[in-house]
Design a protein around this motif. Structure first.
Motif, mmCIF file in Angstrom:
data_model
loop_
_atom_site.group_PDB
_atom_site.id
_atom_site.type_symbol
_atom_site.label_atom_id
_atom_site.label_comp_id
_atom_site.label_asym_id
_atom_site.label_seq_id
_atom_site.Cartn_x
_atom_site.Cartn_y
_atom_site.Cartn_z
ATOM 1 N N SER A 1 0.838 -1.194 0.000
ATOM 2 C CA SER A 1 0.000 0.000 0.000
ATOM 3 C C SER A 1 0.879 1.251 0.000
ATOM 4 N N SER A 2 0.535 2.221 -0.847
ATOM 5 C CA SER A 2 1.249 3.499 -0.950
ATOM 6 C C SER A 2 2.622 3.350 -1.627
ATOM 7 N N SER A 3 2.779 2.326 -2.456
ATOM 8 C CA SER A 3 4.034 2.164 -3.199
ATOM 9 C C SER A 3 4.001 2.895 -4.538
ATOM 10 N N GLY A 4 2.857 3.472 -4.912
ATOM 11 C CA GLY A 4 2.755 4.221 -6.164
ATOM 12 C C GLY A 4 2.005 3.483 -7.260
ATOM 13 N N SER B 1 10.069 1.196 0.770
ATOM 14 C CA SER B 1 10.499 0.983 2.147
ATOM 15 C C SER B 1 9.322 1.200 3.096
ATOM 16 N N LYS B 2 9.433 0.649 4.275
ATOM 17 C CA LYS B 2 8.373 0.830 5.272
ATOM 18 C C LYS B 2 8.199 2.307 5.615
ATOM 19 N N ALA B 3 9.323 3.020 5.732
ATOM 20 C CA ALA B 3 9.259 4.446 6.087
ATOM 21 C C ALA B 3 8.502 5.246 5.028
ATOM 22 N N LYS B 4 8.791 4.974 3.757
ATOM 23 C CA LYS B 4 8.120 5.711 2.683
ATOM 24 C C LYS B 4 6.643 5.332 2.595
ATOM 25 N N LYS C 1 0.481 -2.097 12.569
ATOM 26 C CA LYS C 1 -0.217 -3.272 13.097
ATOM 27 C C LYS C 1 -0.855 -4.139 12.005
ATOM 28 N N ILE C 2 -1.246 -3.523 10.892
ATOM 29 C CA ILE C 2 -1.992 -4.266 9.862
ATOM 30 C C ILE C 2 -1.289 -4.229 8.504
ATOM 31 N N VAL C 3 -1.102 -3.049 7.943
ATOM 32 C CA VAL C 3 -0.665 -2.922 6.547
ATOM 33 C C VAL C 3 0.697 -3.587 6.320
ATOM 34 N N TRP C 4 1.711 -3.199 7.099
ATOM 35 C CA TRP C 4 3.048 -3.722 6.854
ATOM 36 C C TRP C 4 3.169 -5.209 7.194
ATOM 37 N N PRO C 5 2.662 -5.688 8.331
ATOM 38 C CA PRO C 5 2.742 -7.130 8.613
ATOM 39 C C PRO C 5 2.052 -7.991 7.550
ATOM 40 N N GLU C 6 0.915 -7.537 7.032
ATOM 41 C CA GLU C 6 0.219 -8.310 6.003
ATOM 42 C C GLU C 6 0.995 -8.282 4.679
ATOM 43 N N TYR C 7 1.627 -7.164 4.382
ATOM 44 C CA TYR C 7 2.471 -7.073 3.192
ATOM 45 C C TYR C 7 3.629 -8.060 3.295
ATOM 46 N N VAL C 8 4.261 -8.111 4.452
ATOM 47 C CA VAL C 8 5.380 -9.032 4.667
ATOM 48 C C VAL C 8 4.902 -10.473 4.518
ATOM 49 N N ASP D 1 13.305 -11.325 4.009
ATOM 50 C CA ASP D 1 13.543 -9.968 4.510
ATOM 51 C C ASP D 1 13.138 -8.939 3.452
ATOM 52 N N VAL D 2 11.936 -8.380 3.574
ATOM 53 C CA VAL D 2 11.437 -7.418 2.587
ATOM 54 C C VAL D 2 12.104 -6.055 2.727
ATOM 55 N N GLU D 3 12.699 -5.765 3.869
ATOM 56 C CA GLU D 3 13.347 -4.469 4.082
ATOM 57 C C GLU D 3 14.680 -4.379 3.346
#
Length: 334
Positions: A17-20, A168-171, A198-205, A216-218
């Motif tokens: 989400s929010s990757s463009g 990246s997670k930060a972006k 809590k939701i978006v990044w863990p589900e993406y991983v 390691d997605v980071e």
């Protein structure tokens, strides 16, 4: 090669989400002719049916989506070249903010595609042919390429070209928090505090760790078989030993356009196979030429040896005649 009865080619654009994704999809729609967008977000189930996780509505898991309906829509698009008559998009209402690249840059890319569409170029035969012009459907979604059991193979098989955007997670967090919210079937959704963590990044991983070394997605060290397994093309860029996560959006647009043109040529015209055949023919011809050269050298060498032998026989004969003449002269003197 593409099914000859197919009326539209489906290009998936996925990523966190929010990757463009949506920004890229809308730009590509304006750059390529006969192009329309299908948003995965339009296949969310009613909010009452969305699973809960840690007390929060989990919009980012496979169970939140009506996968069978999305698969049916893609089947219809590929067969007819049109969106289903009953389809109504809510996602097109959502704002994505200002365009991250200039109009001049976009026009430069448009000119490049326009050249590719000229009658003497491959794009004309693919997208402008009066007999059978092909349409493009761009499928924009946060969850498209995960292998079974997360997603069914029937969904993956509906996508002809698969593009994946790294972020990246930060972006992702920065972009997501800048958004006002999202239009849903019931009204409007705005992220509660901590929703990305809590939701978006863990589900993406969970859905995409298979693509990266050690999951390691980071660090974004892509596994070597990502393309081979599912044919996924990733907008990765190396900087030394590291993969650049947040590429300039202009670079991403250029990468996407070049990837689409190349893949369309491969799918529709069999260009990669044709080029491979030509390369194979060239290699075989080169081998023949080398063989002929070796044979010529061998023949020349044989001819030279033969000539030398003939000369040697002549020299020996002359020496023998001289020797005999000398012997006769000596006998006469006696």
């Amino acid at each position: 090669m593409l099914d000859p009865n197919q009326k539209a080619v489906v290009i998936g654009i996925s990523g966190c989400s929010s990757s463009g994704k949506t920004t890229l999809a809308r730009l590509l729609r304006d750059i390529f002719p006969n192009t329309f967008i299908l948003h995965e977000d339009d296949f969310y189930k009613p909010e009452a049916e969305i699973p809960m996780k840690d007390g929060l509505t989990n919009w980012d898991c496979p169970e939140a989506l009506n996968i069978p309906d999305m698969t049916s829509a893609l089947e219809h698009i590929r067969a007819t070249g049109e969106l289903p008559a009953t389809f109504d998009s809510k996602e097109d209402i959502n704002s994505i903010g200002p365009c991250p690249i200039t109009t001049d840059f976009i026009n430069t890319i448009k000119c490049r595609v326009a050249d590719w569409l000229q009658p003497s170029s491959p794009g004309h035969q693919i997208l402008k042919s009066p007999q059978k012009p092909l349409k493009i459907c761009i499928l924009d979604g946060f969850l498209l390429y995960s292998p079974p059991p997360l997603l069914p193979a029937t969904l993956l098989s509906q996508m002809d070209i698969k593009l994946f955007l790294l972020v990246s997670k930060a972006k992702a967090l920065q972009r997501r928090e800048a958004r006002d919210g999202y239009v849903t079937l019931e009204g409007f959704w705005k992220d509660p505090p901590g929703y990305v963590d809590k939701i978006v990044w863990p589900e993406y991983v969970r859905a995409h760790e298979w693509m990266f070394e050690d999951g390691d997605v980071e660090k974004a060290r892509l596994r070597g078989d990502v393309r081979e397994r599912l044919g996924v093309l990733v907008n990765s860029k190396k900087e030394g030993e590291e993969t650049k996560m947040d590429r300039d959006f202009g670079e991403t647009l250029e990468w996407a356009v070049e990837s689409i043109m190349r893949e369309l040529e491969r799918l529709v015209l069999g260009k990669e196979e044709e080029d491979g055949q030509k390369e194979g023919e060239k290699e075989r011809e080169d081998e023949k030429e080398k063989k002929r050269e070796k044979e010529a050298i061998a023949l020349n060498s044989f001819a030279m040896k033969k000539k030398w032998a003939a000369g040697q026989r002549e020299r020996n004969a002359r020496e023998l005649l001289i020797k005999k003449a000398e012997e006769q002269q000596q006998q006469q003197q006696k």
